[in-house]
Design an enzyme around this catalytic site. Structure first.
Site, PDB file in Angstrom:
ATOM      1  N   SER A 247     -43.921   3.149  -6.156  1.00  0.00           N
ATOM      2  CA  SER A 247     -42.742   2.347  -5.862  1.00  0.00           C
ATOM      3  C   SER A 247     -42.232   2.545  -4.279  1.00  0.00           C
ATOM      4  O   SER A 247     -41.834   1.558  -3.833  1.00  0.00           O
ATOM      5  CB  SER A 247     -41.527   2.820  -6.721  1.00  0.00           C
TER       6      SER A 247
ATOM      7  N   HIS B 149     -46.542   7.050  -8.782  1.00  0.00           N
ATOM      8  CA  HIS B 149     -45.818   7.058  -7.778  1.00  0.00           C
ATOM      9  C   HIS B 149     -45.986   6.226  -6.327  1.00  0.00           C
ATOM     10  O   HIS B 149     -45.902   6.326  -5.198  1.00  0.00           O
ATOM     11  CB  HIS B 149     -46.053   8.569  -7.001  1.00  0.00           C
TER      12      HIS B 149
ATOM     13  N   GLU C 169     -48.862  15.542 -10.177  1.00  0.00           N
ATOM     14  CA  GLU C 169     -49.385  14.325  -9.727  1.00  0.00           C
ATOM     15  C   GLU C 169     -50.586  14.636  -8.912  1.00  0.00           C
ATOM     16  O   GLU C 169     -50.647  15.398  -8.057  1.00  0.00           O
ATOM     17  CB  GLU C 169     -48.376  13.645  -8.646  1.00  0.00           C
TER      18      GLU C 169
ATOM     19  N   ASP D 108     -42.684   6.187 -12.695  1.00  0.00           N
ATOM     20  CA  ASP D 108     -43.384   6.072 -11.334  1.00  0.00           C
ATOM     21  C   ASP D 108     -43.580   7.524 -10.966  1.00  0.00           C
ATOM     22  O   ASP D 108     -44.617   7.887 -10.094  1.00  0.00           O
ATOM     23  CB  ASP D 108     -42.379   5.561 -10.519  1.00  0.00           C
TER      24      ASP D 108
ATOM     25  N   VAL E 197     -37.817   7.235 -11.483  1.00  0.00           N
ATOM     26  CA  VAL E 197     -38.154   7.035  -9.986  1.00  0.00           C
ATOM     27  C   VAL E 197     -37.707   8.201  -9.207  1.00  0.00           C
ATOM     28  O   VAL E 197     -37.607   8.124  -7.860  1.00  0.00           O
ATOM     29  CB  VAL E 197     -37.942   5.655  -9.391  1.00  0.00           C
ATOM     30  N   ALA E 198     -37.472   9.328  -9.846  1.00  0.00           N
ATOM     31  CA  ALA E 198     -36.970  10.446  -9.201  1.00  0.00           C
ATOM     32  C   ALA E 198     -38.198  11.596  -8.871  1.00  0.00           C
ATOM     33  O   ALA E 198     -38.923  11.208  -7.870  1.00  0.00           O
ATOM     34  CB  ALA E 198     -36.039  11.256  -9.860  1.00  0.00           C
ATOM     35  N   ARG E 199     -38.362  12.621  -9.787  1.00  0.00           N
ATOM     36  CA  ARG E 199     -39.443  13.590  -9.608  1.00  0.00           C
ATOM     37  C   ARG E 199     -39.972  13.588 -11.210  1.00  0.00           C
ATOM     38  O   ARG E 199     -38.926  13.658 -11.801  1.00  0.00           O
ATOM     39  CB  ARG E 199     -39.077  14.762  -8.824  1.00  0.00           C
TER      40      ARG E 199
END
Length: 312
Positions: A274, A272, A253, A248, A222-224
């Site tokens: 979240s 992405h 992206e 996520d 859930v970072a990058r």
């Protein structure tokens, strides 16, 4: 009079609480933001395009304090802001609760193979057994990045009586140092990544780290997307080298439709979403902005400030 430039979407949340020493100029479009930027002592310019962000900051030459709802600051010209002495406050922690909830949702979905339950419902098929039998109870998790998100994740995993270790610079119970975690990767069932995107964290999970995980280990990011070598991850998942990846975030992206990650049964891609899985983000951000505005008026430090050297 202190001139503040803000998006008009924030008006109902902020205007009733403004101090008498502040005057707000509201913008609806990016062109209006460009026009107003040169007047701003305080600005909040969150835009989707990096080029637009660069342009607005280039124009905002009087800026002393820049606020953002974004936790990640990779879209900001940090060198320019540092050179001008601009204080940057970001959205660190604003989305920590919904993101932590998302992490738990992804972990449970994988453990119980809930996607197969949903597919069975769509087929109107009554399953006679659970497609997933894994329990979170008693399993071991490593949290890479112990900021606001990592701390909220730990609170929720504690409710499952999981054994949680985390990586941070300062020592403490259940803590691994920055130079210790790689040698211990094989001990963990879940590796949750919540680090900031910096040159230091780019590619921190590569082929060597994936090889060090045990065969049922699951990676949760859930970072990058840039913190993982995505090509190495895809290969590891395709070979069944690790148990799964719950992503996520990806690189790039949006993830292209022909990317092999989409087709892997042991990967989940959640676009992405979240931080967006909530309805309180702007209310939380506006509340923090107003609290900082009071501090600004008193000449006190603002929170949380981005460290330009560390990049977060």
């Amino acid at each position: 009079m202190t001139i503040i430039v803000l998006n008009t979407l924030l008006k109902p949340l902020i205007e009733p609480h403004l101090p008498d020493w502040a005057e707000v100029r509201w913008y609806k479009t990016k062109d209006e933001a460009f026009a107003l930027a040169p007047e701003a002592e305080i600005g909040w310019f969150d835009m989707h395009s990096k080029d637009d962000m660069a342009r607005v900051f280039g124009l905002a030459t009087k800026l002393k304090w820049l606020n953002s709802v974004y936790a990640g600051v990779d879209a900001f010209p940090l060198d320019l802001l540092a050179e001008r002495g601009v204080v940057l406050t970001n959205g660190a922690g604003i989305n920590a609760v919904p993101i932590a909830e998302y992490v738990v949702m992804l972990m449970l979905s994988h453990a119980k193979n809930y996607r197969e339950v949903v597919r069975a419902q769509e087929r109107r098929e009554w399953l006679k057994d659970s497609p997933g039998k894994r329990e979170l109870f008693g399993s071991r998790a490593l949290i890479l990045g112990y900021g606001a998100i990592g701390q909220e994740v730990e609170k929720r995993l504690a409710g499952f009586q999981m054994e949680v270790s985390k990586v941070r610079r300062s020592p403490g119970p259940g803590v691994l140092g920055p130079d210790e975690w790689r040698a211990r990767l094989g001990e963990f069932d879940w590796i949750v990544i919540a680090v900031p995107a910096t040159p230091e964290t780019e590619g921190m999970i590569g082929a060597a780290e994936l090889a060090a995980m045990h065969s049922e280990a699951v990676l949760v990011n859930v970072a990058r997307g840039t913190v993982i070598d995505q090509q190495a991850l895809t290969a590891a998942l395709d070979a069944g080298q690790i148990g799964g990846a719950l992503l996520d975030v990806t690189t790039p992206e949006p993830l292209p439709a022909d990317d092999p990650l989409w087709a892997l049964d042991n990967a989940q891609v959640t676009m992405h979403l979240s931080g967006k899985a909530q309805d309180r983000m702007f209310a939380r951000s506006a509340k923090r902005f107003l609290e900082n505005l009071e501090r600004y008026g008193r000449g006190e430090p603002l929170e949380p400030q981005v460290d330009y050297v560390r990049g977060y």
